[in-house]
Design a protein around this motif. Sequence first.
Motif, PDB file in Angstrom:
ATOM      1  N   VAL A 117      99.836  18.762  42.201  1.00 48.93           N
ATOM      2  CA  VAL A 117     100.913  19.716  41.932  1.00 48.93           C
ATOM      3  C   VAL A 117     100.640  20.471  40.630  1.00 48.93           C
ATOM      4  CG1 VAL A 117     103.342  19.929  41.272  1.00 48.93           C
ATOM      5  CG2 VAL A 117     102.707  18.532  43.243  1.00 48.93           C
ATOM      6  N   LEU A 118     100.331  19.750  39.566  1.00 44.67           N
ATOM      7  CA  LEU A 118     100.120  20.405  38.281  1.00 44.67           C
ATOM      8  C   LEU A 118      98.882  21.284  38.288  1.00 44.67           C
ATOM      9  CD1 LEU A 118     101.063  17.763  35.555  1.00 44.67           C
ATOM     10  CD2 LEU A 118     102.472  19.524  36.612  1.00 44.67           C
ATOM     11  N   VAL A 119      97.809  20.828  38.915  1.00 41.52           N
ATOM     12  CA  VAL A 119      96.591  21.648  38.986  1.00 41.52           C
ATOM     13  C   VAL A 119      96.871  22.931  39.751  1.00 41.52           C
ATOM     14  CG1 VAL A 119      94.279  21.776  39.994  1.00 41.52           C
ATOM     15  CG2 VAL A 119      94.970  19.745  38.713  1.00 41.52           C
ATOM     16  N   ARG A 120      97.556  22.834  40.867  1.00 41.59           N
ATOM     17  CA  ARG A 120      97.874  24.028  41.665  1.00 41.59           C
ATOM     18  C   ARG A 120      98.742  24.999  40.877  1.00 41.59           C
ATOM     19  NH1 ARG A 120     100.333  21.640  45.552  1.00 41.59           N
ATOM     20  NH2 ARG A 120     102.456  22.031  44.834  1.00 41.59           N
ATOM     21  N   GLU A 121      99.775  24.479  40.227  1.00 43.37           N
ATOM     22  CA  GLU A 121     100.684  25.353  39.502  1.00 43.37           C
ATOM     23  C   GLU A 121     100.033  25.949  38.252  1.00 43.37           C
ATOM     24  OE1 GLU A 121     103.634  26.325  40.558  1.00 43.37           O
ATOM     25  OE2 GLU A 121     103.303  25.136  42.371  1.00 43.37           O
ATOM     26  N   LEU A 122      99.159  25.190  37.604  1.00 44.50           N
ATOM     27  CA  LEU A 122      98.487  25.709  36.414  1.00 44.50           C
ATOM     28  C   LEU A 122      97.513  26.824  36.783  1.00 44.50           C
ATOM     29  CD1 LEU A 122      98.367  25.250  33.359  1.00 44.50           C
ATOM     30  CD2 LEU A 122      96.439  23.693  33.746  1.00 44.50           C
ATOM     31  N   ARG A 123      96.792  26.651  37.870  1.00 39.58           N
ATOM     32  CA  ARG A 123      95.876  27.719  38.324  1.00 39.58           C
ATOM     33  C   ARG A 123      96.658  28.963  38.714  1.00 39.58           C
ATOM     34  NH1 ARG A 123      92.624  26.550  42.997  1.00 39.58           N
ATOM     35  NH2 ARG A 123      91.321  28.281  42.291  1.00 39.58           N
ATOM     36  N   ALA A 124      97.791  28.772  39.358  1.00 43.47           N
ATOM     37  CA  ALA A 124      98.612  29.926  39.743  1.00 43.47           C
ATOM     38  C   ALA A 124      99.111  30.662  38.503  1.00 43.47           C
ATOM     39  CB  ALA A 124      99.777  29.470  40.612  1.00 43.47           C
ATOM     40  N   ARG A 158      91.911  28.787  35.090  1.00 41.30           N
ATOM     41  CA  ARG A 158      91.733  29.490  36.360  1.00 41.30           C
ATOM     42  C   ARG A 158      90.594  28.864  37.162  1.00 41.30           C
ATOM     43  NH1 ARG A 158      90.961  35.361  35.043  1.00 41.30           N
ATOM     44  NH2 ARG A 158      93.201  35.243  34.623  1.00 41.30           N
ATOM     45  N   ALA A 159      89.593  28.331  36.454  1.00 39.91           N
ATOM     46  CA  ALA A 159      88.406  27.781  37.117  1.00 39.91           C
ATOM     47  C   ALA A 159      88.461  26.257  37.247  1.00 39.91           C
ATOM     48  CB  ALA A 159      87.163  28.185  36.345  1.00 39.91           C
ATOM     49  N   LEU A 160      89.649  25.674  37.109  1.00 36.30           N
ATOM     50  CA  LEU A 160      89.801  24.221  37.091  1.00 36.30           C
ATOM     51  C   LEU A 160      89.089  23.493  38.225  1.00 36.30           C
ATOM     52  CD1 LEU A 160      93.489  23.304  36.148  1.00 36.30           C
ATOM     53  CD2 LEU A 160      91.410  22.243  35.282  1.00 36.30           C
ATOM     54  N   THR A 161      89.214  24.012  39.432  1.00 38.67           N
ATOM     55  CA  THR A 161      88.713  23.270  40.593  1.00 38.67           C
ATOM     56  C   THR A 161      87.278  23.614  40.959  1.00 38.67           C
ATOM     57  OG1 THR A 161      89.651  24.927  42.091  1.00 38.67           O
ATOM     58  CG2 THR A 161      91.030  23.022  41.558  1.00 38.67           C
ATOM     59  N   THR A 162      86.668  24.546  40.228  1.00 36.50           N
ATOM     60  CA  THR A 162      85.295  24.947  40.550  1.00 36.50           C
ATOM     61  C   THR A 162      84.314  24.725  39.398  1.00 36.50           C
ATOM     62  OG1 THR A 162      85.787  27.234  39.901  1.00 36.50           O
ATOM     63  CG2 THR A 162      86.048  26.661  42.238  1.00 36.50           C
ATOM     64  N   SER A 163      84.824  24.512  38.182  1.00 37.54           N
ATOM     65  CA  SER A 163      83.937  24.334  37.037  1.00 37.54           C
ATOM     66  C   SER A 163      83.316  22.935  37.059  1.00 37.54           C
ATOM     67  CB  SER A 163      84.705  24.561  35.737  1.00 37.54           C
ATOM     68  OG  SER A 163      85.785  23.659  35.630  1.00 37.54           O
ATOM     69  N   PRO A 164      82.172  22.744  36.396  1.00 36.39           N
ATOM     70  CA  PRO A 164      81.534  21.432  36.389  1.00 36.39           C
ATOM     71  C   PRO A 164      82.362  20.397  35.637  1.00 36.39           C
ATOM     72  CG  PRO A 164      80.420  22.916  34.867  1.00 36.39           C
ATOM     73  CD  PRO A 164      81.400  23.743  35.637  1.00 36.39           C
ATOM     74  N   HIS A 188     100.845  17.849  26.000  1.00 34.77           N
ATOM     75  CA  HIS A 188     102.135  17.193  26.222  1.00 34.77           C
ATOM     76  C   HIS A 188     103.312  18.140  26.023  1.00 34.77           C
ATOM     77  CE1 HIS A 188     103.312  17.028  21.948  1.00 34.77           C
ATOM     78  NE2 HIS A 188     102.021  16.912  21.731  1.00 34.77           N
ATOM     79  N   ASP A 189     103.137  19.192  25.208  1.00 31.90           N
ATOM     80  CA  ASP A 189     104.230  20.137  24.955  1.00 31.90           C
ATOM     81  C   ASP A 189     104.066  21.451  25.704  1.00 31.90           C
ATOM     82  OD1 ASP A 189     102.052  21.004  23.519  1.00 31.90           O
ATOM     83  OD2 ASP A 189     103.154  21.360  21.646  1.00 31.90           O
ATOM     84  N   SER A 190     103.118  21.513  26.645  1.00 32.75           N
ATOM     85  CA  SER A 190     102.984  22.710  27.483  1.00 32.75           C
ATOM     86  C   SER A 190     104.188  22.811  28.411  1.00 32.75           C
ATOM     87  CB  SER A 190     101.697  22.640  28.317  1.00 32.75           C
ATOM     88  OG  SER A 190     100.554  22.629  27.484  1.00 32.75           O
ATOM     89  N   ARG A 191     104.551  24.034  28.725  1.00 32.27           N
ATOM     90  CA  ARG A 191     105.747  24.257  29.555  1.00 32.27           C
ATOM     91  C   ARG A 191     105.347  24.946  30.855  1.00 32.27           C
ATOM     92  NH1 ARG A 191     110.369  23.377  26.705  1.00 32.27           N
ATOM     93  NH2 ARG A 191     110.177  23.200  24.432  1.00 32.27           N
ATOM     94  N   LEU A 192     105.194  24.160  31.888  1.00 35.45           N
ATOM     95  CA  LEU A 192     104.872  24.680  33.209  1.00 35.45           C
ATOM     96  C   LEU A 192     106.176  24.870  33.958  1.00 35.45           C
ATOM     97  CD1 LEU A 192     102.319  25.379  34.806  1.00 35.45           C
ATOM     98  CD2 LEU A 192     102.382  23.073  35.767  1.00 35.45           C
ATOM     99  N   PRO A 193     106.513  26.111  34.311  1.00 34.82           N
ATOM    100  CA  PRO A 193     107.822  26.376  34.927  1.00 34.82           C
ATOM    101  C   PRO A 193     108.121  25.455  36.114  1.00 34.82           C
ATOM    102  CG  PRO A 193     106.704  28.438  34.430  1.00 34.82           C
ATOM    103  CD  PRO A 193     105.713  27.339  34.161  1.00 34.82           C
ATOM    104  N   GLY A 194     109.273  24.826  36.058  1.00 35.72           N
ATOM    105  CA  GLY A 194     109.714  23.972  37.155  1.00 35.72           C
ATOM    106  C   GLY A 194     109.167  22.557  37.120  1.00 35.72           C
ATOM    107  N   HIS A 195     108.363  22.241  36.094  1.00 35.59           N
ATOM    108  CA  HIS A 195     107.744  20.916  36.062  1.00 35.59           C
ATOM    109  C   HIS A 195     107.802  20.331  34.647  1.00 35.59           C
ATOM    110  CE1 HIS A 195     106.190  21.357  40.135  1.00 35.59           C
ATOM    111  NE2 HIS A 195     105.864  22.591  39.799  1.00 35.59           N
TER     112      HIS A 195
END
Length: 247
Positions: free
Chosen positions: A36-43, A69-75, A131-138
């Motif tokens: 969930v967090l990876v998907r929302e952060l990339r979005a 943006r490159a979370l799921t493709t970077s080494p 820890h203090d990042s604010r991801l909307p809705g999460h």
Amino acid sequence: MLILLPPSETKRDGGEGGSFDSKSLGYPSLNAQRRVLVRELRALARDPEAMMAALKLGRTQAAEVQRNRALTTSPTMAALDRYTGVLYDALDAPTLSAAARDFAGRHVVVHSALFGPVGALDLVPAYRFSHDSRLPGHPLKKHWGGAVSQALAVAEGLVLDLRSEAYVALGAAPAGSESLFLRVVTEAPGGQKRALNHFNKKSKGEFTRAILEHGRVFASAEELLDWAPTAGFRLHRGAPGELELVV
């Protein structure tokens, strides 16, 4: 025995591992929350201004948006090698012996705000999320707290918690007499002790490295307390549920 470490905002680039796969991480019960967090952060990374505000980034840190943006493709690389900063510079994972790295893989966990607890040798990409990042809705305390506590509850033996209190709030360590929070303090000439803030990280890194190179599973706090002076550390019991490392 389990040693819980905090992450670091700064991380090495690159890596020799393949792209990120949440199923390869420890604590698989947390994979749904991770995805969930990876998907929302990339979005969110599609809107650089929104991401920089959510992560409290300055203009000179715009490259962090591309990292996310490159979370799921970077080494990827081992978590213990990925993190930099004061604690990890003192731990100096790249120079650990092979035996110490193996010990870390079995007994060290790094608590990431994005991935939750991961094993020291689990492969993770470079990212920016704290820890203090604010991801909307999460809100992170709600997202992680109960799930992380439940995942960590399977730990056996001595649990040594070196996390900051901000990360403890994202999932408490197992309760019990052998689950201990490590507080780094300095001692004035009159014997009065004062907790250190930023400067505690170096001591935590050095202490962790010493345990890894020693390669012994401490069955109890008393065993750890007996060993510490032989490695050059002043370690004492503090408040209930705490140990004090005096520097």
